[in-house]
Scaffold this active site. Structure first.
Site, mmCIF file in Angstrom:
data_model
loop_
_atom_site.group_PDB
_atom_site.id
_atom_site.type_symbol
_atom_site.label_atom_id
_atom_site.label_comp_id
_atom_site.label_asym_id
_atom_site.label_seq_id
_atom_site.Cartn_x
_atom_site.Cartn_y
_atom_site.Cartn_z
ATOM 1 C CG ASP A 13 -2.269 0.597 0.970
ATOM 2 O OD1 ASP A 13 -2.310 1.826 0.817
ATOM 3 O OD2 ASP A 13 -3.282 -0.124 0.936
ATOM 4 C CG HIS A 51 -5.320 3.826 0.970
ATOM 5 N ND1 HIS A 51 -4.903 2.536 0.735
ATOM 6 C CD2 HIS A 51 -6.602 3.894 0.536
ATOM 7 C CE1 HIS A 51 -5.890 1.859 0.175
ATOM 8 N NE2 HIS A 51 -6.939 2.658 0.046
ATOM 9 C CB SER A 77 -9.343 0.423 -0.379
ATOM 10 O OG SER A 77 -8.884 0.661 -1.668
#
Length: 401
Positions: free
Chosen positions: A161, A193, A347
């Site tokens: 990520d 994120h 996600s």
């Protein structure tokens, strides 16, 4: 604004063949990187032959650079040699060099490298999450997460990520460590994120597997942007590290994806063939996930996003390649620097499944790609209007509540 991870990799729209090697074409709108390519070798190639091929590439590239009029290029950058499966490399080559490479009988196909990035949807800070309670209950609307006290202890989750804030209080001052960086020169999550995803997998408050270890594998930069070639390098690193420590105790999460890419799918398949469980986001374009990669690779666990009301999230991809649904709409988890934030997307659904896999490994359910079948068997049939030819199964940890 919350975040949905979106990759824009390479599409197998058509292929030209030059002396046996396919040069895969890209669909309109794909953000390819100028003069950058990924070359994949034939299946079963020996390490000796692979070394010989790369030596030829380096020699030929150097000769072209010293010729009059040859365009200056960086040449080979990343080398891929998964413990099982994919062999290849990426680099910066001019068109003539790529034509020379494509003439080699030992080359399987060539793809243009492409940009990978995340897109924002919505964000609301400091509100309670519902996803954990839903994973531990057979009925919606609960506020308590029921789980076994083993909580994934002894397992390792690789988060491919934007990186992870390994100092965040969610990781108890030591359960999260830095792995490798294929995005930039900053070993930190300057986007947010990856920390959110890591918290859903193994955070002490927000995590499904609260005692699992987290390893940050950074493939996207502060802007949530990277290259397909860098992502694949992160996939290889995670596979090798997991195998060195025990593949049956490891899980990998990839909350990224995009248009169909043969290289991306082949790399995902290599992770599974290496005995490591891989959870992947189905994608956020409200289309059939068969059009997305690596979500369309059948040997991995592809995850669509559900809402608090047990419906399909309006952004979530769907289709036969989806293995399960997991909470993905308005999910609270960790943010860099401390505290929490709310993000939405497939996600956010995928790390619920990666965390559940780690949790089940801790319970002695066994590891590896076959764990996806166990997760599907334990799932409950509740998703309303899941999409055409799509499972209605929502993950559940089997706590019996």
């Amino acid at each position: 604004m919350g975040f949905i991870t979106k990759a824009i990799p390479l599409a197998l729209a058509a292929a030209s063949v030059i002396n046996g090697a396919e040069i895969l074409e890209t669909r309109a709108g794909v953000q390819t990187l100028a003069d950058k390519y990924i070359v994949v070798m034939n299946d079963g190639m020996s390490d000796k032959d692979f070394d010989s091929h790369r030596s030829w590439v380096n020699r030929t590239h150097r000769r072209r650079l010293i010729r009059r009029g040859a365009k200056a290029m960086g040449g080979m950058k990343y080398t891929y040699n998964f413990p099982t499966g994919l062999k290849g490399y990426s680099g910066h080559f001019d068109e003539q060099m790529i034509k020379e490479i494509s003439k080699r009988a030992d080359v399987k196909y060539i793809e243009r490298d492409a940009r990978v990035q995340i897109n924002a949807i919505e964000q609301q800070d400091n509100v309670p999450s519902w996803g954990l309670a839903r994973v531990g209950s057979r009925e919606p609307g609960g506020t308590t997460y029921y789980y076994d006290s083993t909580a994934g202890e002894g397992t390792t989750a690789y988060i491919i990520d934007t990186g992870t804030d390994i100092q965040h209080e969610e990781f108890d001052g030591g359960r999260a460590t830095w792995g490798e960086n294929f995005a930039d020169d900053m070993d930190m999550d300057c986007n947010g994120h990856g920390t959110h995803v890591s918290g859903t997998v193994g955070g002490r408050t927000f995590g499904v597997a609260k005692k699992s270890n987290i390893v940050a594998v950074k493939v996207l930069d502060c802007n949530g942007s990277g290259s397909n070639s860098g992502v694949i390098m992160g996939m290889q690193w995670a596979t090798e590290d997991a195998q060195s420590k025990g593949a049956d105790k490891a899980v990998v999460n990839m909350s990224l994806g995009g248009a169909f890419s043969q290289t991306s799918n082949d790399a995902a398949k290599a992770i599974a063939e290496g005995g490591v469980f891989l959870a992947v986001a189905a994608g956020n374009d409200n289309v059939d996930a068969a059009e997305a990669s690596p979500a369309s690779e059948p040997s991995i666990c592809t995850v669509a996003a559900s809402t608090e009301q047990d419906g399909k999230a309006d952004f979530s991809n769907f289709g036969q390649v989806v293995d399960v649904y997991a909470p993905g709409d308005g999910i609270t988890s960790a943010k860099p620097g401390g505290g929490s934030q709310v993000l939405s997307g497939t996600s956010m659904a995928s790390p619920h499944v990666a965390g559940l896999a780690a949790y089940l490994i801790g319970l002695g359910k066994g590891g590896g790609p076959q764990l996806c079948d166990t997760i599907k068997q334990m799932a409950i049939d509740v998703i309303q209007n899941p999409g055409s030819s799509t499972t209605s199964k929502l993950i559940n940890n089997g706590s019996g509540m």
